[in-house]
Design a protein around this motif. Structure first.
Motif, mmCIF file in Angstrom:
data_model
loop_
_atom_site.group_PDB
_atom_site.id
_atom_site.type_symbol
_atom_site.label_atom_id
_atom_site.label_comp_id
_atom_site.label_asym_id
_atom_site.label_seq_id
_atom_site.Cartn_x
_atom_site.Cartn_y
_atom_site.Cartn_z
ATOM 1 N N ARG A 40 0.843 -1.191 0.000
ATOM 2 C CA ARG A 40 0.000 0.000 0.000
ATOM 3 C C ARG A 40 0.881 1.245 0.000
ATOM 4 N N ASP A 41 0.251 2.392 -0.295
ATOM 5 C CA ASP A 41 0.974 3.654 -0.179
ATOM 6 C C ASP A 41 1.450 3.822 1.258
ATOM 7 N N ALA A 76 2.142 2.240 -3.464
ATOM 8 C CA ALA A 76 2.032 0.798 -3.650
ATOM 9 C C ALA A 76 2.736 0.398 -4.944
#
Length: 454
Positions: free
Chosen positions: A376-377, A383
């Protein structure tokens, strides 16, 4: 126009041949001659570079062909050679040992090829004489792309042993010169523990020790013929690895640095500064509180388990870290830094950011290169971002499954490992030491994340 300075890579047929001792002796001998020496280490190791820096008075940089691309390695080397008269690179493992069996990827030989470095081959001559010459012949002819400056026989048992070695090498045509036979000397050894050598800060080796190493080397090796050779230091544009620093700073990041937290790649810190970070160093062992007005926190690796009692007693600092995490301060922690964020280390209370204790084991828990893909970010990027690093520890943390994982992790051969990269609030903790040179924008993402305070 590229500089031209003599460049040597200290290599051996196998680990345990005495590369580190020989490297330190060569660094000390060259410095004694008034030369400015640029030290380097092949591979991901933090401890040997610390000893190099203690001798040379300047940082020793890692040259790793698996974690970083060739252009980045060449740039790291070129920047490390600034204002130097000679460069000395300590190899890793055996000369040709790397990521694969089919080629030299990730090996000392690969680094020597990339940089055009001449190789000093160190052979542990214990229990052999003429066989050492056969070994040298195989190593020096194995890859014709490599250039050898000479051979050193180490751990020679007696004057007669040295005479036999010289006769053996003289009998083999076209071998690189045997530059010297170095006798065994237990007084010149460095203390070891579970992750390798004791760090330079804790080994307490003074100038007398280093001068003793230089005396030992120069008593048995003539260094003068080595120095006229000057392979070219590769010319690489400045922007490839570390861009020009941002002014004024965009984020103020506190960095833990003392005897317990000393494992940082120089490029990680330099890239953060280049991306606009003002780095503020502090000691978790001695400082009662975090630095004021910080936008982020970087907790590197080291040996917190050896200082657990002292860290546990620093309750003000631990409380600061826990409060900072709860209010959302971006925190990045690697290995030892992750352990500082645990509930405890073998019963000694830590910051308690993660709901798990850290426990030391009698045997090694993990060792090897790792590739990380962000799920994920997060603090290090969006990501899908891929980074490379290394993992080596004797501790474990049984992290509960409800703690989010941010990393997909694989070995260097591609085999998948359990997800890692533990996340709590804006805290990212991992056992993996990432090299920021493995991705051109990770430092920028870290600084932006701290600046935004998200």
């Amino acid at each position: 126009m590229a500089e031209r300075i003599p460049t040597f890579l200290i290599a051996a047929p196998a680990s345990g041949s005495g590369k580190t001792t020989l490297t330190l002796a060569l660094l000390a001998a060259l410095r004694r001659r008034g030369l400015r020496v640029a030290p380097f280490k092949v591979g991901p190791d933090f401890i040997d570079p610390g000893h190099h820096a203690a001798v040379c008075g300047r940082p020793s940089r890692n040259l790793d062909g698996w974690m970083c691309e060739e252009v980045v390695v060449r740039d790291i080397f070129r920047r490390g050679c600034r204002d130097a008269d000679v460069a000395v690179i300590e190899g890793v493992m055996g000369l040709f040992d790397g990521a694969r069996g089919a080629d030299d990827g990730g090996s000392s030989a690969e680094i020597a090829r990339w940089l055009g470095s001449r190789i000093l081959l160190v052979i542990d001559a214990r229990a052999q004489a003429r066989s050492a010459a056969a070994l040298a012949q195989g190593f020096t002819r194995f890859d014709p792309r490599l250039t050898f400056a000479g051979i050193l026989c180490n751990r020679v048992g007696s004057a007669r042993h040295a005479e036999l070695l010289r006769e053996a090498f003289a009998s083999v045509p076209e071998l690189p010169p045997l530059l010297g036979c170095l006798p065994r000397d237990g007084a010149l050894s460095l203390p070891e523990r579970h992750l390798g050598l004791v760090t330079a800060d804790e080994a307490h080796r003074d100038e007398t020790f280093y001068q003793g190493l230089a005396d030992w080397l120069e008593s048995h090796v003539n260094l003068s013929p080595l120095l006229p050779s000057a392979p070219e230091v590769p010319a690489v544009p400045e922007v490839l690895c570390v861009p020009a620093p941002q002014t004024p700073p965009r984020a103020r990041i506190a960095v833990a640095r003392d005897q317990a937290f000393c494992f940082y790649y120089p490029e990680n810190l330099e890239q953060l500064e280049a991306a606009g970070a003002e780095l503020v160093f502090f000691s978790p062992l001695r400082d009662a509180h975090l630095p004021r007005e910080i936008d982020g926190l970087y907790l590197g690796g080291g040996y917190p388990e050896l200082h657990a009692r002292q860290l546990a007693a620093n309750t003000g600092l631990l409380a600061d870290i826990r409060r900072a995490a709860l209010r959302g301060l971006p925190i990045y922690a690697e290995c030892g830094g992750l352990m500082l964020l645990a509930e405890n280390i073998d019963g000694q209370a830590m910051a308690g950011v993660f709901p798990a204790p850290a426990r030391m084991l009698r045997t090694r828990k993990a060792l090897g290169y790792r590739e990380v893909t962000l799920i994920r970010d997060g603090l290090l990027g969006p990501a899908g971002t891929r980074l490379r690093g290394h993992e080596f520890h004797y501790s474990e943390m049984a992290m509960p499954p409800e703690v989010p994982r941010l990393y997909h992790v694989s070995r260097r051969d591609g085999e998948a490992l359990p997800d890692e990269g533990y996340q709590a609030h804006n805290v990212l903790g991992s056992y993996i030491h990432l090299h920021f040179g493995s991705h051109p924008r990770v430092a920028e993402h870290f600084v932006q994340y701290c600046r935004k305070g998200v």
